[in-house]
Design a protein around this motif. Structure first.
Motif, short mmCIF file in Angstrom:
data_model
loop_
_atom_site.label_atom_id
_atom_site.label_comp_id
_atom_site.label_asym_id
_atom_site.label_seq_id
_atom_site.Cartn_x
_atom_site.Cartn_y
_atom_site.Cartn_z
N ALA A 186 0.84 -1.20 0.00
CA ALA A 186 0.00 0.00 0.00
C ALA A 186 0.87 1.25 0.00
CB ALA A 186 -0.94 -0.02 1.21
N SER A 187 1.97 1.24 0.78
CA SER A 187 2.85 2.41 0.86
C SER A 187 3.46 2.77 -0.49
CB SER A 187 4.00 2.17 1.84
OG SER A 187 3.52 1.72 3.06
N VAL A 188 4.04 1.79 -1.16
CA VAL A 188 4.74 2.14 -2.40
C VAL A 188 3.78 2.66 -3.47
CG1 VAL A 188 6.75 0.65 -2.04
CG2 VAL A 188 4.76 -0.26 -3.26
N VAL A 189 2.53 2.17 -3.43
CA VAL A 189 1.58 2.67 -4.45
C VAL A 189 1.03 4.03 -4.04
CG1 VAL A 189 -0.60 2.25 -5.62
CG2 VAL A 189 0.97 0.37 -5.26
N LEU A 190 0.61 4.16 -2.77
CA LEU A 190 -0.02 5.42 -2.34
C LEU A 190 0.96 6.60 -2.36
CD1 LEU A 190 -2.37 4.17 0.52
CD2 LEU A 190 -3.00 4.89 -1.79
N THR A 191 2.25 6.33 -2.14
CA THR A 191 3.23 7.42 -2.21
C THR A 191 3.69 7.66 -3.64
OG1 THR A 191 5.04 5.86 -1.85
CG2 THR A 191 4.16 6.94 0.10
N GLY A 192 3.19 6.87 -4.55
CA GLY A 192 3.58 7.06 -5.95
C GLY A 192 5.00 6.58 -6.24
N THR A 193 5.59 5.81 -5.32
CA THR A 193 6.95 5.31 -5.55
C THR A 193 6.97 4.31 -6.70
OG1 THR A 193 7.35 5.56 -3.19
CG2 THR A 193 8.94 4.25 -4.43
N LEU A 194 5.97 3.46 -6.72
CA LEU A 194 5.86 2.51 -7.82
C LEU A 194 4.49 2.59 -8.47
CD1 LEU A 194 7.46 -0.84 -6.59
CD2 LEU A 194 8.46 0.83 -8.13
N ASP A 195 4.49 2.42 -9.74
CA ASP A 195 3.28 2.29 -10.53
C ASP A 195 2.52 1.02 -10.10
OD1 ASP A 195 1.84 2.75 -13.16
OD2 ASP A 195 2.60 0.70 -13.40
N VAL A 196 1.19 1.05 -10.16
CA VAL A 196 0.39 -0.10 -9.71
C VAL A 196 0.77 -1.38 -10.46
CG1 VAL A 196 -1.92 -1.05 -9.63
CG2 VAL A 196 -1.56 1.30 -8.99
N LYS A 197 0.98 -1.24 -11.75
CA LYS A 197 1.27 -2.42 -12.57
C LYS A 197 2.54 -3.13 -12.09
CE LYS A 197 0.89 -3.59 -17.42
NZ LYS A 197 -0.37 -4.34 -17.30
N LEU A 198 3.57 -2.33 -11.82
CA LEU A 198 4.81 -2.90 -11.30
C LEU A 198 4.60 -3.46 -9.90
CD1 LEU A 198 7.65 -0.44 -12.32
CD2 LEU A 198 7.31 -2.78 -13.07
#
Lengths: 461, 461
Positions: B57-69
């Motif tokens: 959840a963190s990496v997606v919500l902070t925009g660190t990683l794209d959802v697909k990745l």
């Protein structure tokens, strides 16, 4: 055994028949596997999970699809939305909140099972404009329907599931056909529809959509729970003592405890974020995953529960990932588009009313081949709309009809919509039952919407 | 609570510290999330699944990683191998075949738990050259170890798991460190090692590899089950009556029934195909999926079983997919490579023996950050080998040491190898225990292999 041989033979025969039109051999082979898989489920030769596993092994071992593509369904965003919503629903039940909501509904509407069904449909329809994903909405509805089933004494076992559970679950997914068609913002694909229609000069607004959909949707909302009540009846119809029992259960339960409050807050937070997902760029699956994580972190849903009862979520996740992958690969390989062009090409010389009727019926029927509403929308909406316009069908009428159909064909098969999947994974509905009852619902919806043609024509012009 | 705050604070602090060297902000943020996730598991602040869900959840919500990745781990081929092997193992137990094999082993070697551990390690080592995937081999070993645990009265519950189960499971994954290092064809990554080494002028053959590995591996094979016996002891050590009991159980069981025969045939088929996977191009995950499908189709493993007991497979599948994705993204963003280059750069001016020792130790220690043996191999093997050669270390020596380390560092963390995952998912081992006992095994292996340096140098030159 005969059924199993029939399925395998069908697959082999299609495989070796030379492909028609300009369909590639690869797409044709994929179609052979996909068609026999769907057939296996339809005639109950194999359970859906097993048919899917064999299909997956077949496409890879025959070299039809690369392994990477063959496994791609497992990381689709909405697969993880389904998985997390499935597990969150278990937490809602486990916390006791599901039971409380069910009891409140039963106390108010519980005189008979039919009333409960209407209650589900109305709830869904009222929250729909704020939840722009029918999958997310099914994640909201499902725990309530599940609690209603459990608390009217219906469990997902062969002898008990049909008392109320099967009927209520079927009403749940049927309700999604209507609630999604009624509101422009009730299904992610609807917004794509609006954009495509724009390219054909049809301007759809929130109000215009609602007005055009309102008449057929209200009729559907009235007729469908009753039609299922006749055709797919609950074993337990009258529950005169249920209201009384619910009242005393609620008194025994006392005020909401800490776990219920936490669940309520997390759930409302998820609903809010799912609602905002249309405006702000929030991934709906991540909302589900964060909600699940919060429920685990607060101890509402313990890891032991997941270990003990996550098996059906896993089963659902596997088969749906595979079927979705097969259908979307078939689409990507141009198979669906070719079929659409060929079929619609045959209709070009007809009177516009005949073309309109046939195109609508075909657009609905072809959804047997799709495992995603949005995929069919992207593959065929524009093709069908274009052919219709060439045949003289009023553009707005056709655009709205196809837009509505994209929503209401969602119960034509178990895998026809991501919104169905949790309900079917519950164990209350067998795939074969969904094919039959869902087929009937689709036909009724089709008739209602076609009869509403003058209304739509009048409103849309 | 303090632990949880510590984890979150650590993550936040790293996040806001400016990245060192030429690491990108994105990679640095990902490292902040990954490091705090690993820390959370290490100090037992959160269970591994929960830590992983929060990380996702963190990496997606902070925009660190794209959802697909961020979701890509879920469709990795070996994730599906683990999932299918996990479920096949349950079928082997359910069919009764697991029990029979366990009883045969107990009747022969069951005088004490230590003997059973050696029996596991020897079996693994003997079949290893024919099974070119340690994940697949763990799928073969696991049902046997699981049956041994169950049939010596150890169940995956808090009070019963430590009697024999935890110890035997730990011996199972420890055995994989040795069996994979011993044979060039016992781990998929080894073949990549051979190719990379070739570029540095080191020619590894099947025989040469075996010879170089034989001395340290045999010593490890002798020492490690005993070291775990002392440091991570089973609750139940002596089982003098077990052999007698196994004998009478076998007599009660009578000859193999139909389900056992089917399971045996399917299982042998899978082992054969896994063995062939090195020669013919067969995907190992598809072998697992096909095997599972066969066991379901023949009624050995019923769908009800999957629904009832698939929860732990799901749990394992989720956390490992997430951790694997985090680690491989960190790698893809160049983080691992930069760290490797920086660390090895510091050693360039040392005497070759010091450089050799430090590079080996660092190569092993850095595996704390990796969730795949092959990923580290691809990221760092060439960098470390190059630095070593520049510092004057004999190329063949360093190449073999790094090649062996790539195998034996596989128990340094629970997620350090795909081979561990099923064993940990069984419920017999807690992640914290694997960190401790696995850390010790890694240190012992490191010492044994370093002490064997003269032997390797002699054989390889």
């Amino acid at each position: 055994m005969i059924k199993k041989i029939l399925v395998v033979l069908t697959g082999i025969v299609i495989w070796f028949v030379p492909p028609v039109w300009d369909i590639s051999t690869q797409a044709w082979h994929l179609f052979a596997v996909f068609f026999s898989t769907i057939l296996a489920v339809l005639i109950n030769a194999f359970p859906i999970l097993l048919a899917s596993l064999f299909a997956l092994a077949s496409v890879v071992l025959t070299g039809t699809l690369d392994v990477k593509l063959a496994f791609s369904g497992f990381s689709e965003s909405f697969m993880l939305l389904i998985l997390s919503a499935f597990l969150v629903a278990k937490a809602v039940i486990k916390s006791g909140l599901g039971r409380r909501v069910a009891m409140l509904l039963i106390r108010r509407f519980g005189k008979n099972t039919l009333r409960l069904a209407y209650c589900i449909a109305v709830t869904d329809t009222l929250i729909a404009p704020a939840i722009p994903s029918n999958t997310a909405r099914s994640g909201i509805l499902f725990p309530i329907v599940n609690a209603l089933a459990l608390d009217t004494g219906s469990h997902p076992t062969p002898d008990s599931r049909k008392t109320t559970g099967s009927y209520l679950m079927m009403c749940g997914i049927t309700s999604l056909t209507i609630s999604s068609a009624l509101w422009m913002t009730a299904m992610a694909g609807n917004l794509i529809t609006v954009e495509i229609a724009q390219q054909f000069g049809v301007h759809m607004t929130f109000g215009g959509w609602f007005l055009a959909a309102s008449l057929p949707c209200i009729i559907g909302l009235i007729i469908l729970p009753y039609a299922l009540y006749i055709y797919f009846p609950p074993g337990l119809k009258e529950t005169p003592e249920a209201m009384q029992a619910a009242d005393s259960t609620l008194q025994q339960m006392g005020p909401m405890n800490k776990k219920e409050w936490i669940t309520l807050l997390v759930f409302l937070g998820m609903v809010t974020m799912w609602g905002l997902a249309g405006i702000v760029n929030i991934n709906t699956a991540i909302v589900g995953i964060l909600g699940l994580a919060m429920l685990i972190a607060t101890g509402v849903y313990r890891l032991e529960y997941l270990r003990a009862e996550g098996g059906d979520a896993l089963e659902t996740y596997i088969w749906f990932s595979i079927l979705y992958m097969l259908s979307s690969q078939l689409n990507d390989l141009g198979f669906m588009h070719t079929i659409g062009v060929q079929i619609s090409g045959l209709l070009q010389d007809l009177h516009w009313i005949s073309a309109y009727l046939l195109l609508t019926i075909l657009y609905v029927a072809i959804h047997y081949l799709f495992v995603s509403q949005t995929a069919q929308l992207l593959a065929l909406f524009a093709v069908f709309l274009e052919v219709a316009i060439l045949a003289g069908v009023p553009a707005a009428l056709m655009a709205f009809m196809l837009a509505f159909a994209t929503n209401y064909f969602s119960v034509i098969t178990p895998q026809a919509s991501t919104g169905n999947v949790i309900f079917i994974g519950s164990g209350y509905l067998l795939p074969g039952e969904v094919y039959r009852a869902g087929g009937m619902v689709t036909v009724i919806n089709l008739i209602i919407f076609l009869l509403a043609t003058p209304w739509i024509l009048w409103v849309a012009s």
